[in-house]
Scaffold this motif. Structure first.
Motif, PDB file in Angstrom:
ATOM      1  N   UNK A   1       0.825  -1.218   0.000  1.00 21.25           N
ATOM      2  CA  UNK A   1       0.000   0.000   0.000  1.00 21.25           C
ATOM      3  C   UNK A   1       0.848   1.254   0.000  1.00 21.25           C
ATOM      4  N   UNK A   2       1.934   1.194   0.790  1.00 16.15           N
ATOM      5  CA  UNK A   2       2.749   2.383   1.021  1.00 16.15           C
ATOM      6  C   UNK A   2       3.155   3.053  -0.296  1.00 16.15           C
ATOM      7  N   UNK A   3       3.539   2.230  -1.261  1.00 15.94           N
ATOM      8  CA  UNK A   3       4.040   2.794  -2.501  1.00 15.94           C
ATOM      9  C   UNK A   3       2.955   3.288  -3.446  1.00 15.94           C
ATOM     10  N   UNK A   4       1.751   2.808  -3.287  1.00 13.08           N
ATOM     11  CA  UNK A   4       0.738   3.056  -4.311  1.00 13.08           C
ATOM     12  C   UNK A   4      -0.419   3.928  -3.829  1.00 13.08           C
ATOM     13  N   UNK A   5      -0.458   4.174  -2.530  1.00 12.03           N
ATOM     14  CA  UNK A   5      -1.637   4.805  -1.956  1.00 12.03           C
ATOM     15  C   UNK A   5      -1.877   6.234  -2.474  1.00 12.03           C
ATOM     16  N   UNK A   6      -0.803   6.975  -2.715  1.00  9.32           N
ATOM     17  CA  UNK A   6      -0.976   8.340  -3.238  1.00  9.32           C
ATOM     18  C   UNK A   6      -1.546   8.311  -4.646  1.00  9.32           C
TER      19      UNK A   6
END
Lengths: 105, 325
Positions: free
Chosen positions: A6-11
């Motif tokens: 999630x961390x990499x794609x959430x934005x």
């Protein structure tokens, strides 16, 4: 979903939601929470970051009751970033699927 | 928690952090509108506000502009260790005063309290450390341990008139211990002057707890209160033993450095809060500095121990970077 994924794609997901017409911080938060189990406390800081990067703009809309609401929209830069990231993500998931899918065959 | 309380808490924390007024207003307006919209969509007020997180965590996650005053405060605090080192050297070499010039390092917590605390906490915190400095200065320079100790009696009423229970409780306990020690001295005809070295420990122990343990909600933290009160009593007992039996009032007082260290360990083990190893380093440094300086009469170079603080800071950062990728 694994938190590291999630961390990499959430934005990028947030930008995609704005593109789909989710405009207020609350509605974006709701959609993020429903789809990605993202908590309320992560969305507002992210909106500010994306605004500072010039990926988003907003207009304030007065309400009958309560404080005026910021309605967010993608800028050209934001849209271009979203499309780049979307393409990269599709490529990435395709490559990963090729690897992970092979073990199931 | 309702909207008003949440916004009030957020406003207070933003102001405490020295954030620019325009940014404060914007953040408050944004959160107000988010909550209003959530409520108009049928969300439960308490649950939704809980989901927004604690104001202090919200502020950490936002990139906000600080006021010029706040930026200057941070700069001053940032250079305070270097100023302390310069004063330490100057006093040490010029007046052959390495035995007491280490007091310059108290400048660091004094500045932290003056710059970060407000109102009564600022006055009491700074007064306590200043009293320690005055007391040791009178003692080391002019051998005025007595009646120099009177400076501490000024702190007791100051603390007792304070609004916060933790200060009243701590100083009231200190007062009882003092009366006990003096009664004991009167009864046994022990050396009063030596025992006076005990006095700074009361505000000193208070300050260390004040800064690092935050006994802010005593009612709900009975377990912690019991634990740390026991710890302080044990340490005072050890200290009295060191003083009366071994005549080691100084540097025996360094055992009180264990209070904040145990506090950090307690946080880490019991409350599962993460503290980098650098948080322990200032206390370890003070202990080593005093012990090496005193035992080997080596204050002229034992100050080098304080370099452990930036070294551990850099190593901790590197470690975090490694793990954070």
């Amino acid at each position: 979903m694994n938190a590291q994924y999630k961390k990499g794609i959430v934005e990028v997901c947030l930008l995609a939601l704005v593109e789909k017409g989710f405009q207020s911080a609350y509605h974006i938060t709701r959609a993020m929470k429903d789809n990605l189990s993202i908590t309320e406390n992560t969305v507002y800081p992210m909106l500010r970051r994306l605004y500072e990067k010039d990926y988003l703009i907003y207009e304030k809309e007065k309400m009958e009751a309560g404080a005026p609401i910021k309605k967010y929209q993608l800028t050209e830069l934001g849209l271009s970033h979203l499309n780049e990231e979307r393409e990269a993500w599709n490529q990435f998931t395709k490559e990963i699927s090729n690897i992970l899918g092979a073990s199931n065959e | 928690m309702n909207k008003r309380i949440f916004l009030d808490n957020l406003k207070t924390k933003l102001k405490d952090k020295g954030i620019q007024p325009t940014d404060i207003q914007e953040v408050l307006d944004d959160y107000e509108s988010i909550i209003d919209e959530a409520l108009s969509n049928g969300e439960d007020e308490t649950l939704f506000i809980e989901g927004l997180g604690q104001p202090s965590k919200i502020i950490k996650s936002l990139k906000l502009r600080k006021t010029k005053l706040q930026r200057n405060k941070e700069k001053i605090f940032g250079i305070s260790p270097f100023i302390a080192i310069i004063i330490f050297f100057l006093v040490g070499f010029l007046f052959d005063g390495f035995g007491y010039s280490w007091l310059a390092f108290l400048l660091i917590p004094i500045l932290a309290i003056l710059l970060e605390e407000k109102g009564f906490e600022r006055i009491l915190g700074a007064s306590s450390i200043i009293a320690v400095i005055i007391y040791y200065a009178l003692g080391f320079w002019f051998s005025l341990w007595h009646p120099g100790w009177i400076v501490f009696t000024l702190l007791i009423p100051l603390a007792l008139i304070g609004k916060k229970l933790k200060y009243r409780l701590f100083y009231a306990t200190g007062l009882v211990i003092l009366i006990g020690v003096y009664a004991y001295l009167e009864l046994t005809n022990s050396q009063l002057i030596n025992a006076l070295l005990l006095l700074p420990l009361i505000p000193f122990a208070f300050i260390t707890q004040f800064i690092y343990l935050e006994f802010s909600a005593i009612k709900v933290k009975i377990r912690e209160l019991a634990f740390f009160t026991t710890l302080v009593i044990i340490l005072i007992s050890i200290y009295l033993y060191l003083g009366f039996v071994l005549n080691a009032w100084h540097p025996g007082w360094v055992i009180f450095m264990l209070i904040p260290m145990v506090g950090l360990g307690y946080d880490q083990i019991i409350k599962k809060k993460k503290h980098p190893i650098v948080a322990y380093t200032p206390f370890v440094s003070v202990i080593l500095f005093i012990l090496i300086g005193e035992i080997f009469n080596a204050y002229a170079y034992s100050w080098l121990i304080f370099l452990l603080i930036p070294i551990m800071g850099v190593l901790s950062e590197k470690g975090e970077e490694k793990w954070n990728g």
